[in-house]
Scaffold this motif. Structure first.
Motif, PDB file in Angstrom:
ATOM      1  N   LYS A 195       4.347  15.904  -7.343  1.00 23.81           N
ATOM      2  CA  LYS A 195       5.520  15.366  -7.487  1.00 23.81           C
ATOM      3  C   LYS A 195       6.602  16.653  -7.288  1.00 23.81           C
ATOM      4  O   LYS A 195       6.392  17.679  -7.200  1.00 23.81           O
ATOM      5  N   PRO A 196       7.913  15.911  -7.280  1.00 24.75           N
ATOM      6  CA  PRO A 196       9.035  16.860  -7.175  1.00 24.75           C
ATOM      7  C   PRO A 196       9.285  17.803  -8.117  1.00 24.75           C
ATOM      8  O   PRO A 196       8.819  17.586  -9.206  1.00 24.75           O
ATOM      9  N   ASP A 197       9.308  19.210  -7.816  1.00 24.64           N
ATOM     10  CA  ASP A 197       9.330  20.208  -8.783  1.00 24.64           C
ATOM     11  C   ASP A 197       7.994  20.570  -9.359  1.00 24.64           C
ATOM     12  O   ASP A 197       7.873  21.172 -10.337  1.00 24.64           O
ATOM     13  N   GLY A 198       6.931  19.822  -8.733  1.00 25.68           N
ATOM     14  CA  GLY A 198       5.463  20.159  -9.067  1.00 25.68           C
ATOM     15  C   GLY A 198       5.069  21.731  -8.597  1.00 25.68           C
ATOM     16  O   GLY A 198       5.834  22.027  -7.802  1.00 25.68           O
ATOM     17  N   GLY A 199       3.823  22.023  -8.715  1.00 26.76           N
ATOM     18  CA  GLY A 199       3.253  23.095  -8.234  1.00 26.76           C
ATOM     19  C   GLY A 199       3.454  23.022  -6.542  1.00 26.76           C
ATOM     20  O   GLY A 199       3.976  24.404  -6.020  1.00 26.76           O
ATOM     21  N   GLY A 203       1.011  -1.284   0.099  1.00 19.12           N
ATOM     22  CA  GLY A 203      -0.101  -0.168  -0.077  1.00 19.12           C
ATOM     23  C   GLY A 203       0.852   1.301  -0.004  1.00 19.12           C
ATOM     24  O   GLY A 203       0.559   2.217  -0.845  1.00 19.12           O
ATOM     25  N   ARG A 204       1.705   1.216   0.808  1.00 15.77           N
ATOM     26  CA  ARG A 204       2.521   2.689   0.988  1.00 15.77           C
ATOM     27  C   ARG A 204       3.332   2.722  -0.338  1.00 15.77           C
ATOM     28  O   ARG A 204       3.520   3.957  -0.737  1.00 15.77           O
ATOM     29  N   ARG A 205       3.835   1.470  -0.962  1.00 13.80           N
ATOM     30  CA  ARG A 205       4.345   1.915  -2.082  1.00 13.80           C
ATOM     31  C   ARG A 205       3.614   2.464  -3.377  1.00 13.80           C
ATOM     32  O   ARG A 205       3.909   3.374  -4.159  1.00 13.80           O
ATOM     33  N   LYS A 206       2.423   1.694  -3.506  1.00 18.13           N
ATOM     34  CA  LYS A 206       1.488   2.381  -4.336  1.00 18.13           C
ATOM     35  C   LYS A 206       1.232   3.863  -4.239  1.00 18.13           C
ATOM     36  O   LYS A 206       0.997   4.767  -5.045  1.00 18.13           O
ATOM     37  N   LEU A 207       1.005   4.090  -2.970  1.00 21.10           N
ATOM     38  CA  LEU A 207       0.576   5.554  -2.466  1.00 21.10           C
ATOM     39  C   LEU A 207       1.838   6.250  -3.048  1.00 21.10           C
ATOM     40  O   LEU A 207       1.624   7.581  -3.597  1.00 21.10           O
ATOM     41  N   THR A 208       3.004   6.039  -2.619  1.00 21.84           N
ATOM     42  CA  THR A 208       4.158   6.757  -2.890  1.00 21.84           C
ATOM     43  C   THR A 208       4.414   7.282  -4.228  1.00 21.84           C
ATOM     44  O   THR A 208       4.732   8.256  -4.656  1.00 21.84           O
ATOM     45  N   LYS A 209       4.270   6.170  -5.095  1.00 26.89           N
ATOM     46  CA  LYS A 209       4.242   6.111  -6.667  1.00 26.89           C
ATOM     47  C   LYS A 209       3.373   7.279  -7.060  1.00 26.89           C
ATOM     48  O   LYS A 209       3.668   7.973  -7.778  1.00 26.89           O
ATOM     49  N   ALA A 210       2.122   7.205  -6.367  1.00 24.12           N
ATOM     50  CA  ALA A 210       1.160   7.904  -7.099  1.00 24.12           C
ATOM     51  C   ALA A 210       1.457   9.635  -6.545  1.00 24.12           C
ATOM     52  O   ALA A 210       1.372  10.336  -7.564  1.00 24.12           O
ATOM     53  N   ILE A 211       1.818   9.698  -5.476  1.00 19.64           N
ATOM     54  CA  ILE A 211       2.191  11.266  -4.890  1.00 19.64           C
ATOM     55  C   ILE A 211       3.495  11.760  -5.988  1.00 19.64           C
ATOM     56  O   ILE A 211       3.410  12.618  -6.570  1.00 19.64           O
ATOM     57  N   LEU A 212       4.413  10.649  -6.103  1.00 23.44           N
ATOM     58  CA  LEU A 212       5.619  11.246  -6.980  1.00 23.44           C
ATOM     59  C   LEU A 212       5.431  11.420  -8.457  1.00 23.44           C
ATOM     60  O   LEU A 212       5.898  11.893  -9.089  1.00 23.44           O
ATOM     61  N   ALA A 213       4.132  10.746  -8.891  1.00 22.71           N
ATOM     62  CA  ALA A 213       3.663  10.980 -10.109  1.00 22.71           C
ATOM     63  C   ALA A 213       2.860  12.129 -10.758  1.00 22.71           C
ATOM     64  O   ALA A 213       2.952  12.494 -11.589  1.00 22.71           O
ATOM     65  N   GLU A 244      14.942  33.069  -3.714  1.00 26.22           N
ATOM     66  CA  GLU A 244      16.014  32.996  -4.568  1.00 26.22           C
ATOM     67  C   GLU A 244      16.755  34.250  -4.870  1.00 26.22           C
ATOM     68  O   GLU A 244      17.939  34.378  -4.928  1.00 26.22           O
ATOM     69  N   LYS A 245      16.330  35.416  -4.573  1.00 33.66           N
ATOM     70  CA  LYS A 245      16.714  36.792  -4.768  1.00 33.66           C
ATOM     71  C   LYS A 245      17.636  37.053  -3.479  1.00 33.66           C
ATOM     72  O   LYS A 245      18.775  37.371  -3.739  1.00 33.66           O
ATOM     73  N   ARG A 246      17.117  36.827  -2.231  1.00 35.56           N
ATOM     74  CA  ARG A 246      17.511  37.120  -1.052  1.00 35.56           C
ATOM     75  C   ARG A 246      18.824  35.812  -0.750  1.00 35.56           C
ATOM     76  O   ARG A 246      19.209  35.902   0.550  1.00 35.56           O
ATOM     77  N   GLN A 247      18.588  34.789  -1.328  1.00 32.73           N
ATOM     78  CA  GLN A 247      19.743  33.691  -1.207  1.00 32.73           C
ATOM     79  C   GLN A 247      19.626  33.112   0.257  1.00 32.73           C
ATOM     80  O   GLN A 247      20.537  33.031   0.937  1.00 32.73           O
ATOM     81  N   ALA A 248      18.376  32.992   0.864  1.00 32.89           N
ATOM     82  CA  ALA A 248      18.106  32.781   2.248  1.00 32.89           C
ATOM     83  C   ALA A 248      16.844  31.878   2.249  1.00 32.89           C
ATOM     84  O   ALA A 248      16.030  32.450   1.214  1.00 32.89           O
ATOM     85  N   GLY A 249      16.672  31.400   3.359  1.00 34.47           N
ATOM     86  CA  GLY A 249      15.318  30.640   3.498  1.00 34.47           C
ATOM     87  C   GLY A 249      15.295  29.524   2.586  1.00 34.47           C
ATOM     88  O   GLY A 249      16.215  29.138   2.011  1.00 34.47           O
ATOM     89  N   MET A 250      14.083  29.046   2.407  1.00 32.87           N
ATOM     90  CA  MET A 250      13.825  27.915   1.151  1.00 32.87           C
ATOM     91  C   MET A 250      12.515  27.712   0.987  1.00 32.87           C
ATOM     92  O   MET A 250      11.545  27.755   1.792  1.00 32.87           O
ATOM     93  N   THR A 251      12.198  27.120  -0.228  1.00 34.16           N
ATOM     94  CA  THR A 251      10.950  26.490  -0.470  1.00 34.16           C
ATOM     95  C   THR A 251      11.207  24.867  -0.577  1.00 34.16           C
ATOM     96  O   THR A 251      12.290  24.588  -0.581  1.00 34.16           O
ATOM     97  N   GLY A 252      10.146  24.114  -0.795  1.00 34.91           N
ATOM     98  CA  GLY A 252      10.450  22.549  -0.861  1.00 34.91           C
ATOM     99  C   GLY A 252      10.847  22.125   0.632  1.00 34.91           C
ATOM    100  O   GLY A 252      11.542  21.183   0.857  1.00 34.91           O
ATOM    101  N   HIS A 253      10.189  22.694   1.589  1.00 32.66           N
ATOM    102  CA  HIS A 253      10.858  22.574   3.049  1.00 32.66           C
ATOM    103  C   HIS A 253       9.688  21.515   3.533  1.00 32.66           C
ATOM    104  O   HIS A 253       8.433  21.463   3.194  1.00 32.66           O
ATOM    105  N   ALA A 254      10.391  20.223   4.072  1.00 36.50           N
ATOM    106  CA  ALA A 254       9.412  19.318   4.925  1.00 36.50           C
ATOM    107  C   ALA A 254       8.955  19.648   6.244  1.00 36.50           C
ATOM    108  O   ALA A 254       9.896  20.029   7.049  1.00 36.50           O
ATOM    109  N   CYS A 255       7.458  19.620   6.610  1.00 36.38           N
ATOM    110  CA  CYS A 255       7.322  19.888   7.895  1.00 36.38           C
ATOM    111  C   CYS A 255       7.241  18.768   8.845  1.00 36.38           C
ATOM    112  O   CYS A 255       7.159  19.015  10.019  1.00 36.38           O
TER     113      CYS A 255
END
Lengths: 585, 79
Positions: free
Chosen positions: A239-243, A224-234, A288-299
């Motif tokens: 997905k990575p670098d998605g919206g 189950g977790r493999r199928k779910l992970t695959k769907a999230i990543l697809a 990007e402009k301030r070269q600090a902080g981040m997006t794509g952060h995991a809570c």
């Protein structure tokens, strides 16, 4: 190890591990907080009195190895803001750690006889009570820092800021993230005041050496977790670098603005001319402009979506984490503020003081409508936050939320249902979400039945946002499915991929079935969700709520909303369809 | 006729100098459709999930009118 209930009684300062009674055995997360509150809290109690309880529960899969994005902790009780039952869930560190300690739920009850304040430490060896008098009055940034200094193993810290100590109706519960920032919140509904009424400033959870989560059918879980992970990543959204990963939830700012459904200046318009300046794209650009902080952060550890962010100031120092769409709407568009740095400063104040950002932003908008300050006055907005920090009478009013503040200052445009103010989607322009706001067991809440997915985003299916036909059924389907997902420990954002990818939906269910040793499939999800909704609905009925409370604020029925110039024109009978099933059969 | 076009999230990459929230004003022939606009901008239609005209969803082949405000949006979600 079999899961246990940890009952913490603040009256006599005892902690006992109890076997889960059969009636609760199948539940976790929201299902469990709701079942316990339903059974143990009389719906007529005062939310701040000695007989309300705070229930904290990880989900079914929280703490299992490699279940993706499964760090949600559910908090439940009777809400001081709405008077209804409440479940509010949060990301951060607590869910997985509770799961790995074998704790199905914490029931926090009673009040200390000596009137003192405590913090509670939980690890594999049990529970200890600590004097919290030196933490009183401190904001969550400092509390989190002190807890990590005092206790090893980078524990989870569940805590309340000063407004929780004051038992204010807009007090949320903070959970620290992996960087020990306090920005993950079970924000809605004032549950921080329920914790404060127990005189508990913080609960520290250290899972080192814990027994881990029992998985009854490992093969099914892994499949189950493999199928779910695959769907999230697809899926394009998750997905990575998605919206979501690139721009965070605030990617919605421009979209909802374009649709004419962005509540602006206390819900007087559906479009904000400054939307782009406070959008997710702008957050990304500033990082990007301030070269600090981040997006794509995991809570929380193990999130594969990573939609959070850390927002930097002009000098590169960190202002706040995270800036969510809801936060940017409430503290930005709805206050007429188009300055992202100030949205961040206001967010920092909320996170530190212990306030829900949605309710707080909407309250500032009421203060603006009342003429305390002008719409768009960002400096004035920060000054009002300072009133809360200084704990002045005005600060106390503002920390009580939209409905109270509007009453005190004589404002009639009050965007609340059952005392809770509306999130970032205008129901006049997006009718289905209005069904959810009106009928949800939680008061106005978007997460409890997110029809935005089909109405605006085209996820799962596409439906017309301006019509109300079929929306009762749509809202119920979303509310029931959400009640299930809120019980899993998975982040609700897994809904985007699994609405489109059937294998992912199956995977979610199989991972739960694997943990619990069940034989259930995708078709059981809605029925299990409805069981949870029914308990919540019956609790609310016994607390004095009926269908006449499932209504939209009057001004929405006669004030046309620009730019589409639409009103709330849904007949009451349509709204009443959503929960008609509770008393049928 | 003239239309105003906005590109959101990842789609802005196709017009590198476009600022966040900035609109393109395009002079196009009568009968132009969103599909034509995408071809002109070099954006593959598969990258576009949602098209809005003046705040309402439309399809790839719906003809546009003078003065329309058009938004192209990829698959996005949030909450």
């Amino acid at each position: 190890m079999t899961r246990k209930i940890l009952r913490i009684n603040m009256t006599d300062l005892t902690a006992t591990y109890e076997d889960i009674p059969e009636k609760w055995a199948k539940w976790a997360g929201r299902g469990l907080t709701t079942a316990i509150v339903y059974d143990e809290v009389d719906p007529s109690v005062h939310p701040l009195g000695p007989n309300n309880k705070l229930v904290i529960a990880p989900g079914w899969v929280s703490g299992t190895p490699a279940a993706p994005s499964s760090g949600r902790t559910s908090f439940g009780g009777k809400s001081p803001l709405t008077g209804t039952i409440k479940e509010s869930n949060s990301g951060g560190l607590s869910s997985q750690k509770l799961g790995r300690l074998g704790i199905a739920a914490i029931i926090l009850e009673g009040q200390p006889k000596d009137g003192k304040w405590y913090y509670i430490h939980i690890d594999k060896d049990g529970v200890t009570f600590h004097d919290a008098s030196d933490l009183l009055g401190k904001g969550m940034e400092e509390v989190d820092r002190i807890m990590w200094e005092r206790h090893p193993n980078e524990p989870a810290v569940i805590g309340i800021g000063p407004v929780g100590e004051h038992l204010s109706a807009n007090a949320g519960i903070s959970v620290n993230d992996p960087e020990n920032n306090p920005g993950r919140y079970a924000g809605r509904g004032g549950l921080g005041a329920v914790m404060g009424a127990r005189h508990v400033k913080a609960i520290v959870v250290d899972d080192k050496g814990g027994p881990g989560v029992e998985i009854k059918n490992k093969e099914l879980f892994t499949q189950g977790r493999r199928k779910l992970t695959k769907a999230i990543l697809a899926h394009d959204i998750t997905k990575p670098d998605g919206g979501l990963n690139l721009y965070g939830t605030d990617v919605l700012m421009n979209i909802i603005n374009e649709a004419g459904g962005l509540p602006t200046r206390n819900f007087s318009s559906g479009q904000f001319e400054g939307a782009a300046k406070i959008s997710g794209e702008m957050i990304h650009e500033m990082v990007e402009k301030r070269q600090a902080g981040m997006t794509g952060h995991a809570c929380h550890p193990g999130c594969v979506i990573q939609c959070s962010n850390i927002y930097p100031g002009p000098d590169g120092s960190i202002i706040a984490s995270p800036i969510e769409y809801e936060t940017a709407f409430a503290l930005g568009a709805n206050c007429g503020i188009d300055d992202l740095d100030f949205v961040a400063y206001l967010t920092k104040e909320c996170n530190d003081l212990g306030l829900d950002t949605i309710e707080m932003g909407n309250t500032l908008a009421i203060a603006m409508e009342a003429g305390l300050i002008e719409f768009g006055d960002k400096v004035g907005a920060l000054a009002l936050m300072e009133e809360i920090r200084k704990d002045t009478p005005l600060g106390r009013i503002l920390a009580s939320g939209v409905a109270t503040t509007a009453r005190v200052f004589g404002v009639h445009r009050v965007p609340v249902v059952k005392g809770q103010s509306m999130p970032a989607y205008e129901p006049r322009a997006i009718k289905g979400i209005g069904f959810t706001y009106a009928t949800s067991t939680m008061g106005a809440d978007h997460t409890s039945g997110y029809t935005i997915a089909p109405e605006i985003l085209g996820t799962g299916q596409k439906v017309d946002p301006f019509t109300y036909e079929g929306k009762a059924e749509l809202s119920l389907a979303f509310q029931a499915t959400t009640a299930f997902i809120d019980s899993t420990g998975y982040c609700l954002f897994i809904a985007f991929p699994i609405l489109d990818i059937q294998e992912g939906f199956e995977g979610m269910v199989e991972s739960v079935a694997g943990v619990m040793g069940w034989d259930i499939g995708p078709n059981d999800v809605v029925e299990l969700g409805k069981e949870i909704l029914k308990m919540e609905r019956l609790f609310n009925e016994r607390a004095g709520f009926n269908k006449e409370h499932d209504r939209m604020p009057e001004f929405m029925r006669y004030e046309p909303l620009p730019p589409h110039n639409v009103v709330w024109d849904v007949p009451d009978e349509e709204l009443d369809k959503v929960y008609a099933w509770v008393h049928e059969g | 006729m003239r239309v105003e076009v906005r590109l959101f999230a990842t789609l802005r990459r196709y017009v590198p100098d476009l600022q966040v929230g900035e609109a393109l004003t395009l002079e196009v022939p009568e009968g132009t459709t969103p599909r034509d606009l995408l071809a002109q901008l070099g954006i593959p239609p598969d990258d576009v999930k949602i098209i809005m005209r003046n705040g309402r969803h439309i399809g790839l082949d719906d003809p546009l009118a003078d003065g329309d405000r058009i938004a192209f949006i990829p698959a996005v979600g949030g909450g």
